[in-house]
Design an enzyme around this catalytic site. Structure first.
Site, PDB file in Angstrom:
ATOM      1  CD  GLU A 161      -5.875   8.784  10.456  1.00 52.88           C
ATOM      2  OE1 GLU A 161      -4.964   7.823  10.375  1.00 52.88           O
ATOM      3  OE2 GLU A 161      -6.496   9.170   9.424  1.00 52.88           O
ATOM      4  CE  LYS A 188      -2.953   2.707   2.318  1.00 55.28           C
ATOM      5  NZ  LYS A 188      -3.599   2.871   3.919  1.00 55.28           N
TER       6      LYS A 188
END
Length: 442
Positions: A238, A193
Site C-alpha cells: 500500500e 468502519k
C-alpha cells in the site's frame, strides 16, 4: 498545532556543520539489496528499483501530535543549509531522508528521519551514488570504487535458524472477541468502519540478519515496496503517497480474501471479492478518505469508478490508484506541500484506522489492547525538493532494540457491520504469512 523540538530531540538531531552532498551517476547495479550492510540498513525497493543506504549523517527523533511537523521543519533546515552537487537530477538524488512514524500520536515510538552517509539508487535504468559528508570530512569525489570497497567488506548474510512464535499483546484465540466488540460498535451506530490489528512475537534461534528477511520479501513480493528503516522492516503493498514533480499518487487497498494456491480457484475467489458488498463497502470508505485528505492540496483528483483486484502470493486485495495534481502552492505563492506533509495529511486513512477517523481511533485505543508503535504508520523517504514516496507500514515487523532475536509481527483487518470475527482471524493469519516466510531459513 505544532510544538518545537524539545532538548532531547534537538540533541538527537544535531549536525554541527552543514552537510555536503554529492550525487554522481553509476552503471546500474544488478541488485540493490546486495549492497546492504548487516548493521542498520536503509531500504526502499520495488521491482529492483529504489534506494538503499547505510551510515548516518544526520538524524532526528520526534514524538506526539506534532511529530510530522517537527520532522518536516528539521528536514527543511537540513536541506536549506546543505551544499549540494547533483549530477543526475532524478527523484531520489541529492540529499534524502528515510523515515518512519508511529500510527498513534500517543505512542512512545514517535518517529524518525535518518539521512544516510551513502545512498545508491536506481530508477528506470539509471543509477546513482550519493555521498553525504561535512566540510571537515570531505573526501575524494565519489565513484564506484567507494561502493566496491564497501561490498568487499560486507559479511555474508546469515539465516536466523528455527523460529518460535507466540501470541503478542492479545492471545490469538481471544482476538475474535475484540473483533466482535468492533462489529457491535459499528452496528450500534458509533462508526462505520474500524481497522483492528494484532501482533505476535517471533523469536529466532540466531540474531536476525535483517538482510535475510529483506531478500526473501523482495524475491517473493516484488510488486510491494520492501523497506527497512530504523528497526522496522517489511514489504508493503500500500502506497500512502508518491509526489513526483506535481503528480500525486496513492494506492488504496481495502477488502481482502486469502488465496488457495490453486489458480482456477483463486480466479473464482477474485470474482467473489470484486462483487462482495462487505469488501466493496470497506474499500469505498478507504478511497473516500484518501480523496478527502488530498483535496485541499490538489487542483484536481481522479478516483477510479471501481477497484481492481491486486494479486499477491498470499492474498487478493481490492485496490484503487487515486491520482491528483498538486495545486499552485499556498495563498502567498509558496512551494507545494512536500511528500512528508502529504503523508501527514493522509494519515491515518480509513484503510488502517476506520471511518469516521476520530471515532475509529478512539475505539482502537479502547479495545485493541496493544501499542501499534510504527506499524500502520507512514514509512518511506523524502528528497530535498520535497518529492518522495511514503508507504503504510504493513506486512511488517519491529525488531526489539534490546534483543536481536526478538521481533513483533503485525496484521490488521478492516471491520464493518457484516464482518465475521472468525473470518477476520483467518485473514489476519494470511497477512502474517509474508513476515513468517521472510524469517524462514529454507
Amino acid at each position: 498545532m505544532t510544538s518545537p523540538l524539545d532538548d532531547r530531540e534537538r540533541a538527537a538531531s544535531s549536525h554541527p556543520e552543514p552537510l555536503v552532498v554529492r550525487t554522481v551517476p553509476l552503471d546500474a547495479p544488478d541488485d540493490l539489496l546486495s549492497l546492504l550492510p548487516e548493521d542498520a540498513p536503509l531500504t526502499w525497493v520495488r521491482r529492483g528499483d529504489g534506494l538503499v543506504g547505510w551510515g548516518e549523517a544526520a538524524r532526528v527523533e520526534v514524538g506526539g501530535a506534532s511529530r510530522f511537523a517537527d520532522a518536516e521543519r528539521w528536514w527543511q533546515g537540513v536541506v536549506g543549509h546543505a551544499v549540494v552537487r547533483d549530477e543526475v537530477g532524478l527523484p531520489g538524488t541529492g540529499p534524502v531522508a528515510f523515515g518512519s512514524f508511529a500510527f498513534d500520536s500517543r505512542s512512545a515510538a514517535g518517529g524518525v528521519l535518518v539521512v544516510p552517509r551513502v545512498v545508491v539508487g536506481r530508477r528506470d535504468g539509471h543509477a546513482w551514488l550519493t555521498v553525504v559528508e561535512t566540510a571537515g570530512t570531505l573526501g575524494a569525489a565519489p565513484d564506484w570504487s567507494l561502493v566496491a570497497r564497501h561490498v568487499a567488506g560486507l559479511t555474508p548474510v546469515r539465516a536466523p535458524g528455527p523460529v518460535a512464535y507466540a501470541s503478542g499483546a492479545v492471545e490469538a484465540e481471544d482476538w475474535p472477541a475484540v473483533v466482535a466488540r468492533g462489529v457491535a460498535a459499528i452496528r450500534s451506530g458509533e462508526l462505520d468502519k474500524v481497522v483492528l490489528a494484532r501482533d505476535e512475537v517471533a523469536t529466532t534461534a540466531e540474531p536476525l540478519d535483517v538482510r535475510h528477511a529483506l531478500r526473501r520479501l523482495a524475491d517473493r513480493y516484488p510488486t510491494t515496496w520492501t523497506f527497512s528503516v530504523d528497526g522496522l522492516i517489511g514489504a508493503t503493498p500500500e502506497l500512502l503517497v508518491r509526489s513526483d514533480k506535481g503528480l500525486v499518487t496513492s494506492r488504496v487497498l481495502a477488502g481482502t480474501i486469502r488465496r488457495t494456491g490453486d489458480d482456477d480457484a483463486d480466479l473464482a475467489r477474485a470474482a467473489i471479492l470484486a462483487h462482495s458488498s462487505k469488501d466493496l463497502e470497506e474499500h469505498e470508505y478507504a478511497v473516500a478518505s484518501v480523496a478527502r485528505a488530498l483535496a485541499p492540496y490538489c487542483s484536481s483528483t481522479n478516483v477510479p469508478d471501481a477497484p481492481f483486484v491486486l494479486h499477491l502470493p498470499n492474498v487478493l486485495h481490492l485496490a484503487s490508484d487515486v491520482t491528483a495534481v498538486l495545486g499552485g502552492g499556498d495563498a502567498e505563492g509558496g512551494p507545494h506541500p512536500t511528500s512528508l506533509a502529504l503523508a501527514a495529511a493522509l494519515h491515518p486513512t480509513a484503510a488502517v484506522c476506520g471511518t469516521p477517523t476520530e471515532a475509529a481511533r478512539d475505539l482502537i485505543r479502547s479495545i485493541e489492547g496493544m501499542d501499534r508503535a510504527r506499524y500502520a504508520g507512514p514509512v518511506g523517504w523524502v528528497g530535498a525538493d520535497g518529492d518522495g514516496e511514503w508507504g503504510i507500514a504493513l506486512r511488517s515487523a519491529e525488531l526489539d532494540p534490546d534483543d536481536p532475536r526478538r521481533l513483533r509481527l503485525f496484521a490488521g483487518c478492516g471491520i464493518v457491520a457484516a464482518s465475521d470475527p472468525a473470518a477476520e482471524l483467518a485473514e489476519s493469519r494470511a497477512k502474517l504469512v509474508p513476515m513468517r516466510t521472510a524469517l524462514a531459513s529454507d
